[in-house]
Design a protein around this motif. Structure first.
Motif, mmCIF file in Angstrom:
data_model
loop_
_atom_site.group_PDB
_atom_site.id
_atom_site.type_symbol
_atom_site.label_atom_id
_atom_site.label_comp_id
_atom_site.label_asym_id
_atom_site.label_seq_id
_atom_site.Cartn_x
_atom_site.Cartn_y
_atom_site.Cartn_z
ATOM 1 N N UNK A 29 79.725 49.977 41.930
ATOM 2 C CA UNK A 29 80.267 48.930 42.039
ATOM 3 C C UNK A 29 80.000 48.057 43.442
ATOM 4 N N UNK A 30 80.171 46.728 43.390
ATOM 5 C CA UNK A 30 80.082 45.842 44.344
ATOM 6 C C UNK A 30 81.258 45.515 45.028
ATOM 7 N N UNK A 50 86.715 34.718 39.793
ATOM 8 C CA UNK A 50 86.355 34.623 41.348
ATOM 9 C C UNK A 50 85.422 35.524 41.811
ATOM 10 N N UNK A 51 84.902 35.142 42.970
ATOM 11 C CA UNK A 51 83.740 35.880 43.463
ATOM 12 C C UNK A 51 84.348 36.766 44.722
ATOM 13 N N UNK A 52 85.735 36.802 45.024
ATOM 14 C CA UNK A 52 86.162 37.800 45.849
ATOM 15 C C UNK A 52 87.009 38.803 45.600
ATOM 16 N N UNK A 53 86.380 39.687 44.298
ATOM 17 C CA UNK A 53 86.808 40.657 43.757
ATOM 18 C C UNK A 53 85.762 41.728 43.545
ATOM 19 N N UNK A 54 85.913 43.059 43.242
ATOM 20 C CA UNK A 54 84.781 43.996 42.817
ATOM 21 C C UNK A 54 84.209 43.476 41.474
ATOM 22 N N UNK A 55 82.996 43.821 41.601
ATOM 23 C CA UNK A 55 82.342 43.534 40.380
ATOM 24 C C UNK A 55 81.584 44.950 40.048
ATOM 25 N N UNK A 56 81.610 45.168 38.747
ATOM 26 C CA UNK A 56 81.034 46.309 38.190
ATOM 27 C C UNK A 56 79.937 46.495 37.347
ATOM 28 N N UNK A 66 72.560 48.397 23.166
ATOM 29 C CA UNK A 66 73.111 48.883 24.507
ATOM 30 C C UNK A 66 72.470 48.073 25.503
ATOM 31 N N UNK A 67 72.846 47.944 26.879
ATOM 32 C CA UNK A 67 72.451 47.017 27.762
ATOM 33 C C UNK A 67 73.361 47.328 29.176
ATOM 34 N N UNK A 68 72.852 47.041 30.161
ATOM 35 C CA UNK A 68 73.348 46.846 31.597
ATOM 36 C C UNK A 68 74.330 45.444 31.387
ATOM 37 N N UNK A 69 75.516 45.770 31.776
ATOM 38 C CA UNK A 69 76.241 44.513 32.159
ATOM 39 C C UNK A 69 76.980 44.500 33.607
ATOM 40 N N UNK A 70 77.136 43.324 34.152
ATOM 41 C CA UNK A 70 77.750 43.104 35.522
ATOM 42 C C UNK A 70 79.096 42.312 35.129
ATOM 43 N N UNK A 71 80.306 42.978 35.487
ATOM 44 C CA UNK A 71 81.588 42.423 35.168
ATOM 45 C C UNK A 71 82.580 42.270 36.281
ATOM 46 N N UNK A 72 83.295 41.360 36.656
ATOM 47 C CA UNK A 72 84.320 41.196 37.295
ATOM 48 C C UNK A 72 85.482 42.221 37.072
#
Length: 109
Positions: A29-30, A50-56, A66-72
């Protein structure tokens, strides 16, 4: 002063995307957006989060692959199906116990 947010979801939790047809296990988590500008600009402006929230970071899967995802955080929902995630890297970091994913203790040695 920036408002500190607590992540809604946790490591090992299975989630699904609110709009697109994929699901996955959270492995990192970012606290706020922390990817490239190119990645950000590739998202159509009308659906850009929005950028100002956690990204997973997810070990993700859809019907084809199957893959790696980056999601708000705003685009995730809990996945309550109880179905295992088939991504091959899940077992590198997690054990499945009682339908949940827990960090593998041997990864810390």
């Amino acid at each position: 002063m920036n408002k500190v947010r607590t992540a809604k979801f946790q490591l090992g939790q299975v989630v699904r995307h609110r709009v697109f047809s994929f699901r996955g296990v959270i492995f990192d988590v970012d606290p706020t957006f922390s990817n490239t500008e190119e990645w950000w600009e590739a998202i159509p402006e009308d659906i850009r989060p929005r950028r100002d929230q956690p990204f997973y970071h997810l070990f993700a899967e859809n019907d084809e692959t199957e893959y790696i995802a980056y999601v708000s955080e705003q685009n995730l929902l809990p996945d309550d199906t109880g179905e295992p995630v088939r991504h091959p890297q899940v077992s590198d970091m997690f054990e499945r116990r009682d339908g949940n994913y827990c960090a593998r203790l041997d990864q810390f040695h």
